[in-house]
Design a protein around this motif. Structure first.
Motif, mmCIF file in Angstrom:
data_model
loop_
_atom_site.group_PDB
_atom_site.id
_atom_site.type_symbol
_atom_site.label_atom_id
_atom_site.label_comp_id
_atom_site.label_asym_id
_atom_site.label_seq_id
_atom_site.Cartn_x
_atom_site.Cartn_y
_atom_site.Cartn_z
ATOM 1 N N PRO A 125 0.273 -4.496 -5.935
ATOM 2 C CA PRO A 125 -0.930 -5.115 -5.353
ATOM 3 C C PRO A 125 -1.144 -4.736 -3.888
ATOM 4 O O PRO A 125 -2.274 -4.514 -3.456
ATOM 5 C CB PRO A 125 -0.662 -6.617 -5.484
ATOM 6 N N TRP A 144 -1.897 -0.743 -3.784
ATOM 7 C CA TRP A 144 -3.074 -0.310 -4.553
ATOM 8 C C TRP A 144 -4.309 -1.128 -4.190
ATOM 9 O O TRP A 144 -5.412 -0.805 -4.598
ATOM 10 C CB TRP A 144 -2.811 -0.427 -6.063
ATOM 11 N N ARG A 145 -4.065 -2.218 -3.494
ATOM 12 C CA ARG A 145 -5.148 -3.092 -3.031
ATOM 13 C C ARG A 145 -5.907 -3.721 -4.200
ATOM 14 O O ARG A 145 -7.040 -3.347 -4.500
ATOM 15 C CB ARG A 145 -6.128 -2.323 -2.114
ATOM 16 N N PHE A 146 -5.219 -4.630 -4.883
ATOM 17 C CA PHE A 146 -5.905 -5.428 -5.907
ATOM 18 C C PHE A 146 -5.346 -6.851 -5.863
ATOM 19 O O PHE A 146 -4.287 -7.101 -5.266
ATOM 20 C CB PHE A 146 -5.782 -4.794 -7.299
ATOM 21 N N ASP A 147 -6.041 -7.764 -6.488
ATOM 22 C CA ASP A 147 -5.638 -9.166 -6.541
ATOM 23 C C ASP A 147 -4.309 -9.287 -7.291
ATOM 24 O O ASP A 147 -4.206 -8.832 -8.442
ATOM 25 C CB ASP A 147 -6.758 -9.933 -7.279
ATOM 26 N N LEU A 172 -3.838 -9.752 -10.992
ATOM 27 C CA LEU A 172 -4.341 -8.781 -11.976
ATOM 28 C C LEU A 172 -3.340 -7.679 -12.358
ATOM 29 O O LEU A 172 -3.709 -6.697 -12.991
ATOM 30 C CB LEU A 172 -5.616 -8.122 -11.424
ATOM 31 N N THR A 173 -2.089 -7.856 -11.959
ATOM 32 C CA THR A 173 -1.091 -6.787 -12.167
ATOM 33 C C THR A 173 -1.072 -6.259 -13.603
ATOM 34 O O THR A 173 -1.113 -5.045 -13.827
ATOM 35 C CB THR A 173 0.305 -7.319 -11.794
ATOM 36 N N ILE A 176 -4.242 -4.432 -14.569
ATOM 37 C CA ILE A 176 -4.316 -3.089 -13.981
ATOM 38 C C ILE A 176 -3.438 -2.114 -14.772
ATOM 39 O O ILE A 176 -3.824 -0.970 -15.022
ATOM 40 C CB ILE A 176 -3.895 -3.124 -12.498
ATOM 41 N N SER A 202 -11.230 -0.471 -9.711
ATOM 42 C CA SER A 202 -10.361 -1.653 -9.773
ATOM 43 C C SER A 202 -9.434 -1.786 -8.569
ATOM 44 O O SER A 202 -8.793 -2.810 -8.392
ATOM 45 C CB SER A 202 -9.520 -1.615 -11.055
ATOM 46 N N GLN A 203 -9.345 -0.730 -7.736
ATOM 47 C CA GLN A 203 -8.353 -0.746 -6.662
ATOM 48 C C GLN A 203 -8.913 -0.257 -5.330
ATOM 49 O O GLN A 203 -9.599 0.768 -5.276
ATOM 50 C CB GLN A 203 -7.173 0.162 -7.047
ATOM 51 N N GLY A 204 -8.532 -0.969 -4.268
ATOM 52 C CA GLY A 204 -8.998 -0.627 -2.928
ATOM 53 C C GLY A 204 -8.572 0.747 -2.452
ATOM 54 O O GLY A 204 -9.256 1.363 -1.637
#
Lengths: 314, 386
Positions: A220, A223-226, A229-230, A233, A278-280
């Motif tokens: 997270p 990859w820059r996601f909440d 949500l692992t 993803i 889906s990813q920053g």
């Protein structure tokens, strides 16, 4: 051999709570799945990385099984040494139990700095399962590119700028490089499909020689996601064919899980755009300027996917 | 036992065969290669029960040793030069985990320029890694030190890795007369291996190599230093015990005609033998000279060095390595040992023999002469062209 959740709920805790991995980190999820897949006692070696530092901050340890960390690049050699002593002591009758040997390394420790030790240990035929916790960058030191980082991803050593769209290169196809060693077992897996992952881990541990598993382990932070949500993803990695599930067993390639269903036309192959959105770390690619990069990524995924389908039909 | 003729490397392999370690990890590097080649033959012919692993590099060879030793095995390996340098990172880890790994080092120069001949740069580069370092002069000492090294490293109060060094080619490849012990005598002397908290003890799972932050790292380092302190008396005791089974007296520092000497030269390794010859010749001319051979470099025996050299008129420290930008590495240690001496000798450093350059009898006589006339700098270079 298939696993059931009921049966797993009774299994021993080999990696206990209390480690300091980030919220949403998939490394402990993958490791616990792999550890539960061993019916025999296990001895674990770990390369330097997030997983090692977070689970063994002295004087604490999260490990309920014998565990050794030596350096960044030598987990395969360390576990090879453990296995060598095991063989010697077993021959001399000082050990009677059957033991499995396991090594964990991140993608930096596996694709880059530790590649030589891994290749050497596999060539020598040590009996161990090596699991690459592949979060596609050097996350322990703060998100730097590795040989596993995807094309277009932004890291601190391949930042996206006005002239450069993040990482310039496609990732090394390490699983196929390892398969070229002609070892008894190798596979790619994802934690969202725990049964597939565990069955592969069990096969790897029981194949009688060196085995390799490359597991997508979403990060997270990097990859820059909440963090909630692992698992979503990791599923997306498989559904977009960015991370196909397959195995190589005794010379035969086979697609497994969702990848098998996609190949059979029973499941939709999602566009890589879904993955990118889906990813920053891919956020910059959404600018019009970089749309050719997304096309390149899609083209590369398609090419590798077609190759894999051909290999699995051989 | 009847004396036999072996070279230094073969003598080490012969000692290993008698000890029969659980695991030997090997990688070939000149001038060590004969050790692992010889041992591979013993393995191939079923003369030992060792698990013999051919690593793909020295880094992995030492990493294999670490895993094997932590697992609970008695472990040996050998290396030289660039190979030792390549192990450098993991040498620290072996000592930090307190693993009694025994390693034979065939001393050789480091690149660059690449050179395969003898000097002590490799071992000196590893001097701070927490390994005990013993230096041998000849083939006999190569054998004796190897046998003793297992007993020293595995001692319950020590439990540190050990490197036993011999001069590359000069000793590794020179055929000499060797007195060996009966295999059973060696086995009884070394004894069965008792592992401490082995990884393969499944009932007591142990975590080896955890992350040690600022709050504990310093204490971990301090404990290695304390173990090093305990190592010195253990080395002496093992040497005494070894004398009982072999009749050969070893010591951590050995003086030759030093008692009444005014001028003394100190060296490690094969040069010590040449020095004794030079002392004899100069004594014949009525000069009051002596020589000192240092066997134990880590832990450094400050007290014993002081005792040996205090009150002399002049001391030359011969270094077969260079700490670029400073002096030879042994020199500051000896100078430190003598700082508190009431009667401090004049002391000079001679860097010599780098990259296998011969040290000649006349050159050594010249060193004594310069000591006698105080005609020297603090750091001097023997036999180098300006």
């Amino acid at each position: 051999m298939s696993f059931t959740l009921k049966e797993l709920s009774h299994s021993e805790d080999r990696l206990t709570e209390g480690h300091r991995l980030c919220a949403g980190c998939s490394e402990s999820i993958v490791a616990r799945q792999v550890l539960m897949a061993s019916k025999k006692p296990v001895v674990v070696a770990n390369a330097t990385g997030c997983f090692e530092v977070s689970t063994t901050i002295y004087p604490f340890t999260s490990w309920n099984v014998p565990w050794i960390h030596s350096a960044f690049e030598n987990a395969p050699a360390s576990i090879g040494g453990v296995e060598a002593t095991y063989l010697a002591l077993k021959r001399k009758g000082k050990i009677t139990e059957d033991i499995n040997f396991l090594a964990f390394g991140g993608d930096g420790a596996t694709y880059d700095i530790g590649f030589q030790a891994l290749s050497g240990a596999i060539e020598r035929g040590h009996r161990f399962l090596y699991v690459c916790l592949n979060n596609e960058a050097y996350m322990n030191t703060g998100i730097q590119r590795s040989g596993a980082t995807g094309r277009g991803a932004q890291t601190t050593t391949c930042p996206a700028g006005t002239c450069v769209p993040g990482k310039k290169e496609f990732p090394k196809d390490l699983t196929r490089i390892i398969i070229a060693h002609d070892l008894p077992y190798a596979a790619q897996a994802s934690p969202h499909n725990w049964r597939d992952l565990m069955e592969k881990a069990e096969k790897g541990l029981e194949c009688g020689g060196p085995a390799f598993m490359n597991v997508v382990t979403p990060c997270p932070r990097g990859w820059r996601f909440d963090p909630a949500l692992t698992i979503e993803i990791s599923r997306l990695a498989v559904e977009t064919c960015i991370w196909p599930l397959y195995e190589f067993e005794k010379g035969k390639w086979s697609l497994t899980g969702e990848s098998k269903r996609i190949a059979e036309g029973k499941k939709e192959k999602r566009p890589v755009m879904d993955w990118i959105k889906s990813q920053g770390r891919f956020g910059h690619l959404l600018k019009d300027k970089w749309s050719p990069v997304i096309e390149e990524i899609q083209a590369n995924v398609d090419k590798k996917w077609e190759e894999l389908i051909k290999l699995s039909q051989m | 036992m009847e004396p036999i003729a072996l070279n230094g490397d073969m003598a080490i392999a012969h000692a290993w065969r008698q000890i029969d370690p659980d695991v030997v990890a090997s990688y070939p590097i000149t001038p060590q290669t004969i050790i692992v080649e010889n041992y591979a033959e013993f393995v191939a012919n079923g003369e030992v029960e060792t698990e013999y692993v051919c690593a793909e590099s020295e880094h992995s060879a030492m990493s294999l040793c670490i895993g094997a030793s932590a697992a609970g095995g008695r472990v040996a390996t050998a290396t030289a030069s660039a190979g030792l340098a390549f192990m450098w990172e993991v040498l620290w880890i072996a000592s930090a985990m307190r693993l009694p790994i025994c390693m034979s080092v065939a001393n050789r120069a480091l690149s660059g320029p690449i050179n395969i001949q003898c000097d002590h740069s490799d071992a000196m580069g590893a001097r701070d890694t927490g390994w005990i370092q013993l230096f041998g002069e000849n083939v006999q000492e190569a054998y004796d030190n190897t046998v003793m090294s297992f007993k020293i490293a595995e001692h319950s109060g020590v439990r540190l890795p050990i490197m036993t060094c011999i001069d590359g080619f000069i000793v590794t490849h020179a055929l000499e007369r060797l007195e060996t012990l009966e295999t059973q005598v060696v086995k009884d002397f070394v004894g069965p291996y008792q592992a401490v908290r082995p990884l393969l003890d499944l009932k007591n799972p142990t975590t080896y190599g955890p992350f040690s932050q600022t709050d504990y790292y310093f204490e971990h380092k301090y404990q290695i230093m304390e173990a090093m302190k305990r190592a010195k008396p253990v080395v002496k005791q093992v040497q005494k015990d070894y004398a009982k089974i072999s009749g050969r007296e070893h010591s951590i520092i050995e003086g030759y005609k030093t008692e009444d000497a005014d001028y003394v030269i100190m060296a490690m390794g094969s040069t010590a033998g040449t020095l004794r010859h030079v002392v004899d010749e100069l004594r014949h001319e009525g000069k009051k000279v002596g020589s000192v051979k240092l066997r134990l470099f880590r832990p450094f025996p400050f007290d014993e060095v002081k005792e040996m050299l205090e009150g002399k008129k002049g001391v030359a420290v011969m270094d077969r390595a260079i700490s670029t930008g400073s002096s030879g590495p042994m020199f500051p240690e000896v100078r430190t040992a003598l700082y508190d001496a009431v009667d401090r000798p004049d002391i000079a450093n001679y860097v010599y023999g780098l990259g296998g350059r011969d040290v000649k009898i006349d050159e050594l006589k010249g060193v004594y002469k310069q000591l006698m006339t105080k005609d020297h700098d603090m750091v001097n270079y023997l036999g180098v062209r300006p």
